[in-house]
Write an enzyme that holds these catalytic residues in place. Sequence first.
Site, PDB file in Angstrom:
ATOM      1  CB  CYS A 360      16.388   1.096  82.997  1.00  0.00           C
ATOM      2  SG  CYS A 360      15.492   0.259  83.632  1.00  0.00           S
ATOM      3  NE  ARG A 389      11.008  -7.881  83.561  1.00  0.00           N
ATOM      4  CZ  ARG A 389      11.170  -6.702  82.038  1.00  0.00           C
ATOM      5  NH1 ARG A 389       9.855  -6.836  81.080  1.00  0.00           N
ATOM      6  NH2 ARG A 389      11.945  -6.470  82.037  1.00  0.00           N
ATOM      7  CD  GLN A 407      15.019  -6.835  79.059  1.00  0.00           C
ATOM      8  OE1 GLN A 407      15.557  -5.929  80.724  1.00  0.00           O
ATOM      9  NE2 GLN A 407      13.728  -6.558  78.566  1.00  0.00           N
ATOM     10  CG  ASP A 409      18.164  -3.805  78.999  1.00  0.00           C
ATOM     11  OD1 ASP A 409      17.454  -3.370  78.177  1.00  0.00           O
ATOM     12  OD2 ASP A 409      17.701  -4.039  80.197  1.00  0.00           O
ATOM     13  CG  HIS A 411      19.479   1.300  79.335  1.00  0.00           C
ATOM     14  ND1 HIS A 411      19.282   0.225  80.400  1.00  0.00           N
ATOM     15  CD2 HIS A 411      18.336   1.562  79.312  1.00  0.00           C
ATOM     16  CE1 HIS A 411      18.759  -0.070  80.105  1.00  0.00           C
ATOM     17  NE2 HIS A 411      18.260   0.800  80.006  1.00  0.00           N
ATOM     18  CE  LYS A 494       5.483   0.674  73.525  1.00  0.00           C
ATOM     19  NZ  LYS A 494       5.426  -0.119  74.465  1.00  0.00           N
ATOM     20  CG  HIS A 540      14.810   2.840  78.061  1.00  0.00           C
ATOM     21  ND1 HIS A 540      14.911   1.998  79.682  1.00  0.00           N
ATOM     22  CD2 HIS A 540      14.236   4.041  78.809  1.00  0.00           C
ATOM     23  CE1 HIS A 540      14.265   3.101  80.600  1.00  0.00           C
ATOM     24  NE2 HIS A 540      13.982   3.788  79.945  1.00  0.00           N
TER      25      HIS A 540
END
Length: 674
Positions: A360, A389, A407, A409, A411, A494, A540
Amino acid sequence: MPDAAIPSDVAYPADGFALFPDRSVVALRVNGELKDLATTVEAADVVEPVLVSSPDGLSILRHSAAHVLAQAVQRIDPQADLGIGPPITDGFYYDFGVADPFTPEDLKAIQKEMERIIREGQRFVRRVVTPEEARAELAGEPFKLELVDLAGGPGAGRAGEVAEGAGAEIGAGELTIYDNVNRDGETVWKDLCRGPHLPSTRLIGNGWALQRVAGAYWRGSEKNPQLQRIYGTAWPSKDELRAYQHRLEEAARRDHRKLGRELDLFSFPDEIGSGLSVWHPRGGLVRGEMEQHARRRHIADGYTYVYTPHISKEDLFLQSNHLVTYKEGMFPPIVMDEERDAEGHITKQGQDYYLKPMNCPMHILIYKERARSYRELPMRLTENGTVYRYELSGALHGLTRVRGFTQDDAHLFVTPEQLEGEVTKVLEFVISMLRDFGLEDFELELSLRDDEKDKWIGSDEFWEYSTEALRSVAVASGLKLTEAPGEAAFYGPKIDLKTTDAIGRVWQLSTVQVDPNLPERFELEYTDRDGEKKRPIMIHRALFGSIERFFAILLEHYAGAFPVWLSPVQVVAIPVAEEYADYLDGIVAQLRDAGVRAEVDHSDDRMQKKIRTHTTQKVPLMLIAGEQDRAAGAVSFRFRDGSQENGVPVADAVRRIRAAIDTHALVNAAEDFA
């Protein structure tokens, strides 16, 4: 379901036995709090029965079984020190300090002792004690004394720091001990516990079993003594226990780590490091199909793909706050850009760089690269971005918990007015995409803030409209919705989407998170219709969560027998004899021209051995040809379950194979290919 109505002739005060004589009721909820069935209530109290089959009832059953386990261990070994013994998903455990590790023979002896205690029908009797009384009664239990000190002594109020599962022992506002009382009224065992428990050990019945032993550090810290943890499971009936054990066996058969080896899909070489996977050609084919399909769908839905680096300067993650709130989950820094002179003296200090744990902040920088207008919103950026991670080695688990993963991912940057409409589109898109992969059973969890206002940032107005926007979208979806107060991120609500797989396991997949925090931290703006500068809201959205984890879920869901479109090899052609191999080569050439992953088995194995090999490899479609097929310009199909369809004209076979791919069909039998 028992008759939960309270008899009309009950005289108050009354206990739960008088209120609910049905044996399926094992506890009470009194004015919202769980209580033992022996609790005395007044007519003004709001009382609800707790069934053993309910989530609360199952926890009480399992917690009671954990106490019986601990009593059995101390009957056999009085020197064993007691740790904690909470209920957990599908079962329970208890930790013990013992001189020697438990053996399989020990478990058998403990199980027999538990059976004796259950038959004895001991009553669980709750007793409130002061910290001083608890210390005196538990003087020989060092771990229990530590809990007492944290809950009721100098460390009072710090129960949450004790360990995961310690809430079963302390934390209810008072210290309590449960006595196990035999039929003669004698206390034969006791344990520090907040309860509640079943009325009697006999109600544990025969739907339980011990499972395994593992090591566990006291209070979860490797600085503390290592204890022996015995795991067990408990269910209201023997049939439910057997059904659970069958699910475990099926889960073991479907374990993605096992299938990954057998089907040659991926591996974790020691030379690379723990939690870092490599994808083999066949696994890479499946992953490639997943990514390409998702890419086509994203582009069609208005997303733009971006690409960002795997590493960044420290300052970016300080501004995003990851180095404050998430530092323990990040890899250590890499010092770069240092300069030295010819003598080796530092002339320019280096900078700390970090492997990115999330995408992000980099997507935010793309947004911030130039001034933005309301006409550009919503802006939908997406990336298959690999993140890193630092998971503890004990937490790693195949592809579902790794240190490096990708991911999918996205946004989205939206105006407040666009929030509800965009979340609606996101949720519809996510569900549609997951259905493309054959998943159908979904439910939603809406994470909200609670009344502890110091835990949350942002205005009440923001929380109200963003929460209502997400709730409206969730309700409109028609899916089962659970609300979870207190589970929101500190900056916004969320929605989590969960799916149930082929053997009934629930997996959390996609998340839609509303975030006004990062736009504020990075001072993001857009120019609105009125010419004023406004702050966008960020959404997200991870669809798969991680491609690796989603692949593992699919692999287990299908037990390796993927739908045709995802199968690494979609068609294998097997000649009855070598003289028919050329005929099948020509058919496979047609299939390849049609975009089918097909090959001919030219090995020296006999036909039946070839069929067994490719069935084991879970190839969905096998084409077999002999003299009769060649003469008729046809082929015969053999399917994963051993069924066949003979004499299919080649052109028809090619068309039907292509159709099975295009429709994402799961073909395991002849009837699936009709």
